[in-house]
Design a protein around this motif. Structure first.
Motif, mmCIF file in Angstrom:
data_model
loop_
_atom_site.group_PDB
_atom_site.id
_atom_site.type_symbol
_atom_site.label_atom_id
_atom_site.label_comp_id
_atom_site.label_asym_id
_atom_site.label_seq_id
_atom_site.Cartn_x
_atom_site.Cartn_y
_atom_site.Cartn_z
ATOM 1 N N ARG A 168 -15.230 7.198 -0.513
ATOM 2 C CA ARG A 168 -15.082 7.892 0.771
ATOM 3 C C ARG A 168 -16.051 7.333 1.813
ATOM 4 N N ARG A 169 -17.250 7.046 1.397
ATOM 5 C CA ARG A 169 -18.231 6.505 2.353
ATOM 6 C C ARG A 169 -17.827 5.120 2.839
ATOM 7 N N ALA A 170 -17.355 4.278 1.921
ATOM 8 C CA ALA A 170 -16.927 2.937 2.308
ATOM 9 C C ALA A 170 -15.680 2.992 3.182
ATOM 10 N N HIS A 171 -14.750 3.832 2.807
ATOM 11 C CA HIS A 171 -13.477 3.947 3.521
ATOM 12 C C HIS A 171 -13.676 4.391 4.968
ATOM 13 N N ALA A 172 -14.719 5.185 5.211
ATOM 14 C CA ALA A 172 -14.993 5.673 6.561
ATOM 15 C C ALA A 172 -15.440 4.547 7.493
ATOM 16 N N ILE A 173 -15.977 3.481 6.926
ATOM 17 C CA ILE A 173 -16.462 2.351 7.732
ATOM 18 C C ILE A 173 -15.387 1.296 7.922
ATOM 19 N N CYS A 174 -14.720 0.941 6.833
ATOM 20 C CA CYS A 174 -13.636 -0.046 6.874
ATOM 21 C C CYS A 174 -12.589 0.395 5.863
ATOM 22 N N PRO A 175 -11.398 0.770 6.313
ATOM 23 C CA PRO A 175 -10.395 1.326 5.399
ATOM 24 C C PRO A 175 -10.188 0.485 4.140
ATOM 25 N N VAL A 176 -10.278 1.148 3.019
ATOM 26 C CA VAL A 176 -10.067 0.508 1.722
ATOM 27 C C VAL A 176 -8.566 0.490 1.439
ATOM 28 N N THR A 177 -8.043 -0.660 1.044
ATOM 29 C CA THR A 177 -6.608 -0.792 0.778
ATOM 30 C C THR A 177 -6.265 -0.431 -0.656
ATOM 31 N N VAL A 178 -7.085 -0.865 -1.607
ATOM 32 C CA VAL A 178 -6.830 -0.611 -3.021
ATOM 33 C C VAL A 178 -8.144 -0.337 -3.737
ATOM 34 N N ILE A 179 -8.054 0.406 -4.830
ATOM 35 C CA ILE A 179 -9.150 0.423 -5.783
ATOM 36 C C ILE A 179 -8.596 -0.126 -7.088
ATOM 37 N N GLN A 180 -9.467 -0.636 -7.937
ATOM 38 C CA GLN A 180 -9.043 -1.136 -9.241
ATOM 39 C C GLN A 180 -9.958 -0.545 -10.300
ATOM 40 N N ASN A 181 -9.439 0.460 -10.992
ATOM 41 C CA ASN A 181 -10.181 1.118 -12.060
ATOM 42 C C ASN A 181 -9.372 1.059 -13.346
ATOM 43 N N ARG A 182 -10.063 1.215 -14.449
ATOM 44 C CA ARG A 182 -9.385 1.256 -15.747
ATOM 45 C C ARG A 182 -8.453 2.465 -15.790
ATOM 46 N N TYR A 183 -7.258 2.263 -16.339
ATOM 47 C CA TYR A 183 -6.353 3.388 -16.545
ATOM 48 C C TYR A 183 -5.286 3.022 -17.563
ATOM 49 N N SER A 184 -5.082 3.903 -18.514
ATOM 50 C CA SER A 184 -4.017 3.768 -19.505
ATOM 51 C C SER A 184 -3.821 5.138 -20.151
ATOM 52 N N MET A 185 -2.864 5.237 -21.041
ATOM 53 C CA MET A 185 -2.690 6.481 -21.786
ATOM 54 C C MET A 185 -3.963 6.867 -22.527
ATOM 55 N N MET A 186 -4.736 5.868 -22.945
ATOM 56 C CA MET A 186 -5.942 6.119 -23.721
ATOM 57 C C MET A 186 -7.188 6.230 -22.846
ATOM 58 N N ALA A 187 -7.058 5.959 -21.558
ATOM 59 C CA ALA A 187 -8.216 5.956 -20.651
ATOM 60 C C ALA A 187 -7.814 6.659 -19.363
ATOM 61 N N ARG A 188 -7.946 7.985 -19.354
ATOM 62 C CA ARG A 188 -7.417 8.791 -18.255
ATOM 63 C C ARG A 188 -8.498 9.486 -17.442
ATOM 64 N N TRP A 189 -9.749 9.067 -17.631
ATOM 65 C CA TRP A 189 -10.831 9.796 -16.984
ATOM 66 C C TRP A 189 -10.900 9.588 -15.471
ATOM 67 N N HIS A 190 -10.144 8.645 -14.925
ATOM 68 C CA HIS A 190 -10.147 8.430 -13.476
ATOM 69 C C HIS A 190 -8.945 9.072 -12.778
ATOM 70 N N GLU A 191 -8.216 9.948 -13.468
ATOM 71 C CA GLU A 191 -7.013 10.504 -12.852
ATOM 72 C C GLU A 191 -7.305 11.261 -11.559
ATOM 73 N N HIS A 192 -8.478 11.863 -11.446
ATOM 74 C CA HIS A 192 -8.798 12.561 -10.199
ATOM 75 C C HIS A 192 -8.848 11.590 -9.024
ATOM 76 N N LEU A 193 -9.210 10.330 -9.305
ATOM 77 C CA LEU A 193 -9.254 9.335 -8.233
ATOM 78 C C LEU A 193 -7.861 8.931 -7.774
ATOM 79 N N ILE A 194 -6.878 9.070 -8.647
ATOM 80 C CA ILE A 194 -5.502 8.776 -8.235
ATOM 81 C C ILE A 194 -5.092 9.752 -7.144
ATOM 82 N N ASP A 195 -5.502 11.001 -7.277
ATOM 83 C CA ASP A 195 -5.221 12.003 -6.241
ATOM 84 C C ASP A 195 -5.968 11.687 -4.950
ATOM 85 N N VAL A 196 -7.208 11.233 -5.071
ATOM 86 C CA VAL A 196 -7.988 10.866 -3.891
ATOM 87 C C VAL A 196 -7.322 9.700 -3.169
ATOM 88 N N CYS A 197 -6.840 8.735 -3.934
ATOM 89 C CA CYS A 197 -6.154 7.588 -3.336
ATOM 90 C C CYS A 197 -4.912 8.025 -2.570
#
Length: 326
Positions: A168-197
């Motif tokens: 959020r802090r970075a995006h406020a200065i220069c819009p972020v187009t994509v993030i790249q985080n780990r995600y799979s059926m076995m690695a779902r701890w970033h799902e809240h960030l999908i909503d933020v995106c």
């Protein structure tokens, strides 16, 4: 195949992107250069139009020479550079058994010039901060990205392994187009960030969408990788004895769905996330052209909502031992 928009830009790509890392780095002794070039060129013919690399993706050939992923990608894409979205990353250096981070403005400037040269291009479509540097504020990094966009050296930028506050802090200065985080059926701890995106109009690029190969069902233990010290999977917990018990329980669920669609485990794993999240793009990688083709076709599989719900219900009752786990 449906195209997906990258952030709020005019860049659209197919739903499955290409992770190039494994050709040179982390998946064993680098593939011989000519073979790697052939894989990358064939990927374009298959339909891949998002290529992902990084300045730190290197490995050592048997003769002791260095395989540089950016150089190989740059040479491979020369004839179709304008057909693809080219992504690379800065800010990470491999120092023995650990990583060092440097996202200082001076280092970013050095990195972009090096990447442009190795990739044989005059601009990067998406330039990622590879990891957060605790010594540099997000506003500083975003400011440099804004300058690079204005200078025409990059079209857009992203952040890998980001958290919500930093994003959020970075995006406020220069819009972020994509993030790249780990995600799979076995690695779902970033799902809240999908909503933020979704809220911010950012595309989520999912790396390791097949849990470093575990969701393919092709591997059975850490012993599958022990013969190659450059294969990082040899110590990953999903391939340990206890990890495989948990991995196999999930594979049984996926296999049931795969049989219904005459698909592979990998295809179902990819189709699952594609249908759950319309602003997400997975970037699996492989050294095998037949697997690249099979993965790409996952974008054409239409899962029923009942199948997605069944998988989700099973996942809620499972725990996994997986690399990168929180």
């Amino acid at each position: 195949m449906e195209k997906r928009r990258l952030g709020q830009t005019d860049m659209y790509v197919n739903m499955i992107g290409l992770g190039c890392m494994g050709l040179s780095h982390a998946s064993g002794t680098p593939l011989p250069k000519e073979e790697a070039l052939q894989v990358l060129k064939e990927a374009h013919r298959i339909g891949y139009d998002l290529y992902d690399t990084a300045e730190c993706y290197t490995g050592v050939y048997p003769d002791g020479s260095i395989s540089n992923n950016e150089e190989i990608v740059g040479e491979a894409i020369k004839d179709f550079r304008d057909d693809i979205v080219l992504c690379t990353k800065f800010g990470v250096m491999h120092k023995g058994d650990h990583l060092e981070f440097d996202s200082s403005p001076q280092k970013i400037r050095e990195s972009i010039e090096g990447s442009l040269k190795r990739l044989q291009t005059d601009h990067i479509d998406i330039y990622y901060q590879h990891r957060i540097d605790p010594q540099v504020e997000p506003e500083v990094v975003a400011g440099v990205m804004k300058d690079l966009i204005q200078e025409g050296k990059i079209k857009a930028w992203g952040i890998s392994e980001v958290n919500e506050d930093y994003l959020r802090r970075a995006h406020a200065i220069c819009p972020v187009t994509v993030i790249q985080n780990r995600y799979s059926m076995m690695a779902r701890w970033h799902e809240h960030l999908i909503d933020v995106c979704q809220e911010l109009g950012i595309t989520y690029i999912a790396f390791s969408p097949l849990a470093n190969g575990a969701l393919t069902g092709a591997y059975h233990s850490q012993a599958d990788f022990k013969g190659d010290q450059q294969d990082f999977r040899r110590n990953m917990p999903q391939y340990s004895q206890t990890g495989m018990i948990k991995t196999n329980a999930l594979l049984e669920v996926i296999s049931q769905v795969a049989k219904k669609y005459h698909a592979t485990n990998a295809q179902i794993s990819l189709a699952w996330m594609l249908h759950k999240f319309p602003h997400l793009i997975p970037i699996p990688g492989s050294r095998k052209i037949d697997r690249l083709s099979s993965n790409f076709q996952a974008g054409n599989i239409q899962l029923l909502e009942t199948d997605i719900q069944m998988i989700d219900h099973q996942l809620e009752q499972m725990e996994f031992e997986v690399f990168g786990g929180h």
